[in-house]
Motif scaffolding. Structure first.
Motif, PDB file in Angstrom:
ATOM      1  N   THR A 537       3.105  28.324  12.647  1.00 43.35           N
ATOM      2  CA  THR A 537       3.603  27.100  12.015  1.00 43.35           C
ATOM      3  C   THR A 537       3.646  25.954  13.019  1.00 43.35           C
ATOM      4  O   THR A 537       3.215  24.836  12.724  1.00 43.35           O
ATOM      5  CB  THR A 537       5.017  27.317  11.459  1.00 43.35           C
ATOM      6  N   GLN A 538       4.163  26.241  14.201  1.00 40.51           N
ATOM      7  CA  GLN A 538       4.262  25.191  15.212  1.00 40.51           C
ATOM      8  C   GLN A 538       2.878  24.650  15.556  1.00 40.51           C
ATOM      9  O   GLN A 538       2.693  23.440  15.675  1.00 40.51           O
ATOM     10  CB  GLN A 538       4.932  25.738  16.478  1.00 40.51           C
ATOM     11  N   VAL A 539       1.912  25.560  15.692  1.00 45.15           N
ATOM     12  CA  VAL A 539       0.551  25.123  16.015  1.00 45.15           C
ATOM     13  C   VAL A 539       0.014  24.234  14.889  1.00 45.15           C
ATOM     14  O   VAL A 539      -0.513  23.145  15.130  1.00 45.15           O
ATOM     15  CB  VAL A 539      -0.386  26.333  16.220  1.00 45.15           C
ATOM     16  N   GLU A 540       0.184  24.721  13.677  1.00 42.59           N
ATOM     17  CA  GLU A 540      -0.351  23.987  12.532  1.00 42.59           C
ATOM     18  C   GLU A 540       0.153  22.550  12.499  1.00 42.59           C
ATOM     19  O   GLU A 540      -0.614  21.589  12.394  1.00 42.59           O
ATOM     20  CB  GLU A 540       0.051  24.728  11.259  1.00 42.59           C
ATOM     21  N   TYR A 541       1.466  22.390  12.598  1.00 39.63           N
ATOM     22  CA  TYR A 541       2.017  21.051  12.465  1.00 39.63           C
ATOM     23  C   TYR A 541       1.815  20.208  13.710  1.00 39.63           C
ATOM     24  O   TYR A 541       1.662  18.996  13.623  1.00 39.63           O
ATOM     25  CB  TYR A 541       3.485  21.130  12.053  1.00 39.63           C
ATOM     26  N   LYS A 545       0.065  16.520  13.805  1.00 41.76           N
ATOM     27  CA  LYS A 545       0.650  15.350  14.466  1.00 41.76           C
ATOM     28  C   LYS A 545      -0.284  14.804  15.535  1.00 41.76           C
ATOM     29  O   LYS A 545      -0.440  13.583  15.682  1.00 41.76           O
ATOM     30  CB  LYS A 545       2.007  15.710  15.078  1.00 41.76           C
ATOM     31  N   ALA A 546      -0.919  15.700  16.276  1.00 39.52           N
ATOM     32  CA  ALA A 546      -1.833  15.259  17.332  1.00 39.52           C
ATOM     33  C   ALA A 546      -2.969  14.430  16.732  1.00 39.52           C
ATOM     34  O   ALA A 546      -3.323  13.367  17.250  1.00 39.52           O
ATOM     35  CB  ALA A 546      -2.383  16.463  18.084  1.00 39.52           C
ATOM     36  N   ASP A 547      -3.527  14.912  15.629  1.00 35.61           N
ATOM     37  CA  ASP A 547      -4.599  14.162  14.977  1.00 35.61           C
ATOM     38  C   ASP A 547      -4.137  12.774  14.590  1.00 35.61           C
ATOM     39  O   ASP A 547      -4.810  11.775  14.830  1.00 35.61           O
ATOM     40  CB  ASP A 547      -5.059  14.899  13.706  1.00 35.61           C
TER      41      ASP A 547
ATOM     42  N   GLY B 400       1.499   8.983  23.926  1.00 34.84           N
ATOM     43  CA  GLY B 400       2.519   9.922  24.373  1.00 34.84           C
ATOM     44  C   GLY B 400       2.788  10.998  23.344  1.00 34.84           C
ATOM     45  O   GLY B 400       2.869  12.187  23.660  1.00 34.84           O
ATOM     46  N   GLN B 401       2.897  10.573  22.086  1.00 32.49           N
ATOM     47  CA  GLN B 401       3.158  11.537  21.018  1.00 32.49           C
ATOM     48  C   GLN B 401       1.978  12.477  20.853  1.00 32.49           C
ATOM     49  O   GLN B 401       2.136  13.674  20.609  1.00 32.49           O
ATOM     50  CB  GLN B 401       3.444  10.817  19.698  1.00 32.49           C
ATOM     51  N   ALA B 402       0.765  11.918  20.966  1.00 37.17           N
ATOM     52  CA  ALA B 402      -0.430  12.756  20.828  1.00 37.17           C
ATOM     53  C   ALA B 402      -0.456  13.802  21.935  1.00 37.17           C
ATOM     54  O   ALA B 402      -0.727  14.986  21.686  1.00 37.17           O
ATOM     55  CB  ALA B 402      -1.691  11.898  20.877  1.00 37.17           C
ATOM     56  N   GLN B 403      -0.132  13.359  23.144  1.00 41.64           N
ATOM     57  CA  GLN B 403      -0.134  14.285  24.274  1.00 41.64           C
ATOM     58  C   GLN B 403       0.892  15.390  24.057  1.00 41.64           C
ATOM     59  O   GLN B 403       0.614  16.567  24.260  1.00 41.64           O
ATOM     60  CB  GLN B 403       0.179  13.507  25.562  1.00 41.64           C
ATOM     61  N   LEU B 404       2.074  14.972  23.632  1.00 44.76           N
ATOM     62  CA  LEU B 404       3.144  15.933  23.384  1.00 44.76           C
ATOM     63  C   LEU B 404       2.741  16.934  22.308  1.00 44.76           C
ATOM     64  O   LEU B 404       2.931  18.145  22.449  1.00 44.76           O
ATOM     65  CB  LEU B 404       4.401  15.177  22.950  1.00 44.76           C
ATOM     66  N   ALA B 405       2.136  16.419  21.243  1.00 49.00           N
ATOM     67  CA  ALA B 405       1.725  17.301  20.151  1.00 49.00           C
ATOM     68  C   ALA B 405       0.648  18.269  20.634  1.00 49.00           C
ATOM     69  O   ALA B 405       0.668  19.454  20.293  1.00 49.00           O
ATOM     70  CB  ALA B 405       1.214  16.481  18.965  1.00 49.00           C
ATOM     71  N   ASN B 406      -0.270  17.760  21.440  1.00 47.42           N
ATOM     72  CA  ASN B 406      -1.314  18.645  21.969  1.00 47.42           C
ATOM     73  C   ASN B 406      -0.725  19.706  22.880  1.00 47.42           C
ATOM     74  O   ASN B 406      -1.107  20.879  22.815  1.00 47.42           O
ATOM     75  CB  ASN B 406      -2.370  17.831  22.718  1.00 47.42           C
ATOM     76  N   ASP B 407       0.201  19.290  23.729  1.00 49.78           N
ATOM     77  CA  ASP B 407       0.856  20.268  24.599  1.00 49.78           C
ATOM     78  C   ASP B 407       1.542  21.335  23.768  1.00 49.78           C
ATOM     79  O   ASP B 407       1.470  22.536  24.077  1.00 49.78           O
ATOM     80  CB  ASP B 407       1.898  19.579  25.494  1.00 49.78           C
ATOM     81  N   ASP B 410      -1.045  23.626  22.132  1.00 55.38           N
ATOM     82  CA  ASP B 410      -1.631  24.514  23.143  1.00 55.38           C
ATOM     83  C   ASP B 410      -0.674  25.628  23.518  1.00 55.38           C
ATOM     84  O   ASP B 410      -1.061  26.801  23.591  1.00 55.38           O
ATOM     85  CB  ASP B 410      -1.989  23.717  24.406  1.00 55.38           C
ATOM     86  N   ALA B 411       0.561  25.257  23.771  1.00 53.47           N
ATOM     87  CA  ALA B 411       1.543  26.256  24.198  1.00 53.47           C
ATOM     88  C   ALA B 411       1.669  27.374  23.173  1.00 53.47           C
ATOM     89  O   ALA B 411       1.585  28.564  23.511  1.00 53.47           O
ATOM     90  CB  ALA B 411       2.895  25.599  24.427  1.00 53.47           C
ATOM     91  N   TRP B 412       1.841  27.013  21.908  1.00 50.96           N
ATOM     92  CA  TRP B 412       2.034  28.047  20.883  1.00 50.96           C
ATOM     93  C   TRP B 412       0.732  28.772  20.580  1.00 50.96           C
ATOM     94  O   TRP B 412       0.723  29.970  20.303  1.00 50.96           O
ATOM     95  CB  TRP B 412       2.636  27.451  19.620  1.00 50.96           C
ATOM     96  N   ARG B 413      -0.363  28.057  20.684  1.00 53.89           N
ATOM     97  CA  ARG B 413      -1.647  28.693  20.398  1.00 53.89           C
ATOM     98  C   ARG B 413      -1.927  29.806  21.402  1.00 53.89           C
ATOM     99  O   ARG B 413      -2.425  30.866  21.038  1.00 53.89           O
ATOM    100  CB  ARG B 413      -2.775  27.661  20.424  1.00 53.89           C
ATOM    101  N   THR B 414      -1.609  29.551  22.657  1.00 53.87           N
ATOM    102  CA  THR B 414      -1.894  30.571  23.667  1.00 53.87           C
ATOM    103  C   THR B 414      -0.967  31.768  23.529  1.00 53.87           C
ATOM    104  O   THR B 414      -1.267  32.849  24.027  1.00 53.87           O
ATOM    105  CB  THR B 414      -1.759  30.001  25.092  1.00 53.87           C
ATOM    106  N   LEU B 415       0.157  31.559  22.852  1.00 48.54           N
ATOM    107  CA  LEU B 415       1.073  32.686  22.674  1.00 48.54           C
ATOM    108  C   LEU B 415       0.531  33.677  21.642  1.00 48.54           C
ATOM    109  O   LEU B 415       0.759  34.890  21.739  1.00 48.54           O
ATOM    110  CB  LEU B 415       2.447  32.166  22.236  1.00 48.54           C
ATOM    111  N   LEU B 416      -0.183  33.154  20.654  1.00 53.08           N
ATOM    112  CA  LEU B 416      -0.604  34.004  19.531  1.00 53.08           C
ATOM    113  C   LEU B 416      -1.412  35.239  19.930  1.00 53.08           C
ATOM    114  O   LEU B 416      -1.068  36.346  19.491  1.00 53.08           O
ATOM    115  CB  LEU B 416      -1.382  33.161  18.512  1.00 53.08           C
TER     116      LEU B 416
END
Lengths: 568, 431
Positions: A537-541, A545-547, B400-407, B410-416
């Motif tokens: 879920t966190q990744v999805e949202y 937001k990043a987009d 800044g928000q984009a960077q934060l969202a990407n971070d 990435d963080a959660w994606r690598t956990l999966l």
């Protein structure tokens, strides 16, 4: 316990009528059971793919939260959200019971082999089973008590509609509903606690101290409805309890809930007080019927027994009689400690999870409000624009504001999922409470056994003394001999009771063990599912937001070139 | 140390090593004079930076001093590069002087005086103030009129002793010396009240210019909107910090749960905890960036709007003066005609007075019209700057928000994948 009450025990009891029912049951199901056993491997591989898509993944429309908050429409399927995968799945030791009794080994001695079989299979992955028990609670309504007594003149209470959908053979129907009140829930919970000692029984919703006044509030009734639903669903998820007769009666029998609250304090005390004279003025015989030992003395039914066990436990504590089996107790104590320790960590995690969810909520709120403030600014600038510069500014502001509001929505949606997912922590705290109760059951049962054993020892000593004294009298001491005989009789009875208590204790120990295993298994399954769901879920949202923000940044990138703010 | 380009987007004058600049430097060093020779306007640059805040003094007397570094090729400046030490009150002095001398121009605002926070002198407060002072000087340096101010030159160049003297002198001046216009104003107020009574006329105290009315309303409403936006920006910063805090505590709690749990589930919990702590750190950084690059610019514009209001006040005052002097002139004219008939001996004197009055009236009119003209230009500049600066602020926010969202992703994606393998291990072990 009085004889008129129906005694509902787990399967390996000596109740013949029950076994008959079981046999019919198992015969009817035999093909399925045999099938599930022989085609084990293929069944496992089939089930694994099903288990991959966990119900908590955010794809569900008409989310449970919606369902809980809206009044139930008759056309809506009340069971839509009822069905996490693991309800379909049957933990193997439950099926093992069926299997064992099918082959005719149903006896108290079969418990040994039962234990053995249980341990091998309970470690294996679960099989796909189609026993469904879906419950929904809806339509709270006010009702008036028929003013039967002189004391309570028709006080009002709330009833809830309990809807069940099932294909379990014990229920002779597939869809049905009854009306129950909260008092019935309490009764159900109490009766289950009596019948299923040693099991981790989900705890029922709390009573309210100032019930009559609070019940007026719509909100409270709704909260209670939700709590009742959660409770019944947890019962239905428990592999052993879902098959209990108590639950079935609760869900199915029309009209008034047939079980009486046997653990009602008042009647308990009354029963106990009624027995007391007989016990005191009898010949000091402390006879305990074997079936009585299946209940802890502390349930108050038997005041004398209560006092005795209390005295005995005090004796134990003061280093009197040695506890039965030291190693096992030690292991048990360690286990209890580790559960307590785990509970502490879990509580901390649960609290911090709650705080996190709250902080996320506040963040999404503030982003939304930021967006709104800038929408207003943008609108204002746009209306007042008298130059192209101003118009371009107004559109910058609007683009920014829109992004902020959208981001706020994404955050909120992610958080709604997060709330449900992280609630697992809280849920498992409740389960640990159930474990504590189950551990208490065990301790109480042990105490009963030990008390009886010390009674027997005492009585035997007395017999010895009387025998010696009697032998000194020439021609035999008639009264003493009579006493000796009587005592010997009592010893025999008490020994039977002790054996019964021992069996009960062993049963409870086994329940504890099996439940701990189930706890470990389900804990792993549930927490892994929670973690995966949460991360997904966190990744999805976050990606959404990043987009959103990247697009905005790209559109305004030319401004960065003319940066004439001081660099730090 | 940072170099701020003085390029306003409409005049790109920041050529550090242009042939002209080089040549003039060489010339001045050869000649041995300290003053720079004239440079073509489109090749002039004035680059100022405020850096290195240092806390000086003790207790209640404590203050912060800043290093002010100037790089320029403008004439009247001695040398290309100069560094001086200044404190907040020095900046305030400069601000006041500019406000007096350049009526009609929106003087760039100073950061708040803040008597309370000063005592705490937190690192954040110091940095925010330093930055605001830097922006203050930069704005002055890029203003087409203000950059030529003599007071600015003194501020940027005067060595410590001279500077101390200069400040003492001007302070003295302002205490005892009242400008002629002020005296006139008092005098005129009295007079006009009398003439009001005499003439029974209503004096127009405000312009009845519909465009200007609209502008006044615009400014006031803008102030409200900016105020609201700034308030929300402050809350956004705060929530970022709070979320960072919550994530950090959550991470710790979950990690310790993982330690207790052990096994592959324990690893999974530790993974969750570690990611949370990492993201907490990112959030705190983002909060800091938002404070500097989003909240502060909004606050600056709030202050700028305040300075616009000051100019509006100046304009109103100039208008009143002009009106009153023109009234007084009319009266004098009427009086003169009377005197011609009644008291011819007084006529000469009266004529002289009338002439002086006319001069003053013209002066007041000139002052008023200058303010009006300047305001016009300033408003255009204001809108351009606002569009640019706030646009930049939005851009930085979005990045800044984009960077934060990407971070975060990435963080959660690598956990999966880790979660997958750990849960597989658990399943293999039969749990």
């Amino acid at each position: 316990m009085t004889g008129s009450e129906i005694n509902y025990k787990p399967l390996e009891d000596d109740n013949p009528s029950r076994t008959d029912a079981m046999e019919t049951l198992t015969l009817g199901q035999a093909p399925q059971t045999y099938l599930s056993n022989s085609d084990y491997r293929s069944a496992i591989s089939a089930s694994l793919s099903v288990n991959d898509s966990h119900p908590l993944a955010p794809s569900k429309q008409g989310s449970p939260i919606q369902l809980l908050q809206e009044p139930l429409e008759i056309d809506e399927d009340p069971f839509e959200d009822n069905y996490p995968d693991h309800l379909i799945v049957e933990p193997s030791y439950a099926s093992e019971e069926v299997f064992v009794s099918c082959s005719g080994e149903a006896s108290s001695n079969g418990s040994a082999s039962f234990v053995h079989n249980n341990s091998t299979l309970s470690r294996s992955p679960t099989t796909l089973r189609t026993e469904i028990l879906s419950i929904s609670v809806a339509r709270p309504e006010k009702a008036q008590e028929a003013s039967g007594t002189l004391v309570t003149a028709g006080s009002s209470f709330v009833t809830y509609l309990i809807l069940t959908r099932t294909n379990m053979p014990e229920y002779c129907n597939t869809d049905f509903s009854v009306r129950r009140r909260f008092r019935d829930i309490v009764t159900l919970a109490d009766r289950l606690a009596e019948s299923y000692r040693g099991y981790f029984i989900p705890s029922r919703p709390e009573k309210s101290v100032v019930e009559s006044q609070i019940m007026q509030k719509q909100e409270f009734v709704e909260q209670r409805r939700v709590a009742i639903e959660k409770y019944l669903r947890r019962l239905a998820a428990h592999p052993v309890i879902r098959k209990s007769e108590e639950l079935r009666l609760f869900l199915q029998s029309e009209g008034k809930f047939p079980l009486s609250p046997s653990l009602d304090m008042a009647s308990r005390m009354l029963d106990g007080a009624a027995k007391l004279p007989q016990q005191l003025f009898g010949d000091g015989t402390m006879s305990i019927a074997p079936q009585e030992v299946s209940q802890p003395a502390k349930s108050g039914r038997d005041l004398v027994r209560m006092f005795k066990e209390l005295k005995h436990s005090v004796t134990i504590d003061w280093g009197g009689a040695k506890p039965l089996i030291v190693e096992e107790d030690k292991e048990f104590i360690e286990k209890k400690e580790s559960v307590k320790n785990y509970e502490r960590h879990l509580l901390n995690a649960s609290q911090k999870a709650e705080a996190l969810v709250k902080a996320q909520e506040e963040m999404s709120e503030v982003m939304g409000e930021l967006g709104l403030a800038f929408i207003k600014l943008g609108k204002f600038e746009s209306e007042q624009a008298i130059s192209n510069v101003q118009r371009s500014h107004a559109s910058n502001v609007k683009a920014f504001a829109t992004a902020s509001v959208k981001a706020s929505r994404f955050s909120r949606e992610a958080n709604i999922q997060g709330v449900k997912q992280l609630d697992r922590f809280h849920e498992y705290l409740g389960l640990i409470q159930a474990a504590h109760s189950a551990f208490s059951d065990r301790s109480n049962a042990l105490l009963t056994v030990q008390t009886l054993m010390s009674d027997i020892a005492l009585m035997n000593t007395r017999v010895e003394k009387l025998t010696v004294a009697s032998s000194k009298v020439f021609g035999g001491d008639k009264s003493r001999n009579w006493k000796i005989e009587e005592l010997k009789e009592t010893v025999k009875t008490t020994e039977k009771a002790r054996d019964s208590a021992q069996t009960e204790y062993n049963k409870i120990k086994e329940h504890n063990r099996a439940e701990l295993e189930r706890f470990a298994f389900e804990r792993h399954r549930d927490f892994f599912a929670m973690l995966k769901g949460f991360a997904r879920t966190q990744v999805e949202y976050a990606e959404k937001k990043a987009d959103l923000w990247t697009k905005l940044a790209e559109e305004s990138s030319e401004l960065a070139v003319h940066r004439h703010r001081a660099a730090n | 140390m940072s170099v701020s380009s003085s390029s306003h987007h409409s005049d790109h004058s920041y050529i550090l090593n242009s042939p002209g600049a080089m040549a003039s430097r060489q010339r001045s060093s050869l000649r041995g004079t300290s003053s720079l020779s004239p440079v073509a306007p489109d090749q002039q640059y004035l680059s100022i930076s405020v850096t290195d805040p240092v806390k000086l003094g003790m207790g209640v007397q404590a203050y912060i001093s800043y290093r002010v570094t100037t790089k320029t090729n403008m004439e009247d400046y001695r040398g290309v590069e100069k560094m001086v030490i200044r404190r907040y009150s020095d900046f305030a002095w400069l601000h006041e002087r500019l406000s007096e001398k350049y009526k009609g121009i929106f003087i760039p605002p100073l950061p708040e005086k803040s008597a309370v926070e000063k005592f705490r002198f937190s690192a954040e407060f110091i940095e925010v103030r330093r930055r605001a002072l830097d922006v203050f000087l930069h704005r002055i340096a890029s203003h087409p009129q203000l950059r030529f101010s003599e007071d600015l030159r003194n501020f940027l160049q005067a060595d410590e002793e001279i500077w101390a003297m200069e400040r003492a002198r001007s302070q003295e001046g302002t205490l005892f010396k009242k400008k002629p216009s002020d005296f006139m104003q008092i005098f005129k107020d009295v007079q006009s009240k009398v003439s009001d009574v005499v003439l029974g006329k209503e004096k127009p105290l405000e312009e009845s210019n519909p465009d200007y009315e609209k502008l006044k309303h615009y400014i006031l409403e803008l102030e409200e909107h900016l105020g609201e936006s700034q308030k929300q920006a402050f809350r956004v910063v705060k929530r970022h910090r709070e979320l960072g805090q919550a994530l950090s505590e959550f991470g710790r709690a979950v990690k310790s749960l993982g330690d207790c749990e052990g096994g592959s589930l324990g690893k999974a919990f530790s993974g969750l905890g570690g990611r949370s702590e990492f993201l907490s750190y990112k959030l705190q950084n983002q909060a800091q960036d938002l404070l500097m690059n989003f909240e502060e610019p909004l606050k600056e514009y709030m202050r700028t709007v305040q300075s616009i209001k000051v100019v509006m006040g100046d304009r109103a005052q100039a208008f009143r003066q002009q009106q009153e002097l023109s009234e007084a002139t009319k009266l004098k004219e009427i009086n003169l005609e009377k005197l011609r008939l009644v008291r011819p001996d007084r006529v000469a004197e009266a004529e002289i007075e009338l002439r002086e009055m006319r001069v003053q009236c013209d002066e007041a009119t000139r002052r008023f019209e200058e303010i009006v003209k300047r305001m016009q230009k300033e408003l255009v500049r204001f809108q351009e700057d606002k569009t640019h600066d706030l646009g930049l602020a939005f851009h930085d926010f979005a990045e800044g928000q984009a960077q934060l969202a990407n971070d975060t992703a990435d963080a959660w994606r690598t956990l999966l994948p880790d979660l997958e393998s750990w849960s597989q291990v658990a399943e293999n072990n039969g749990i």
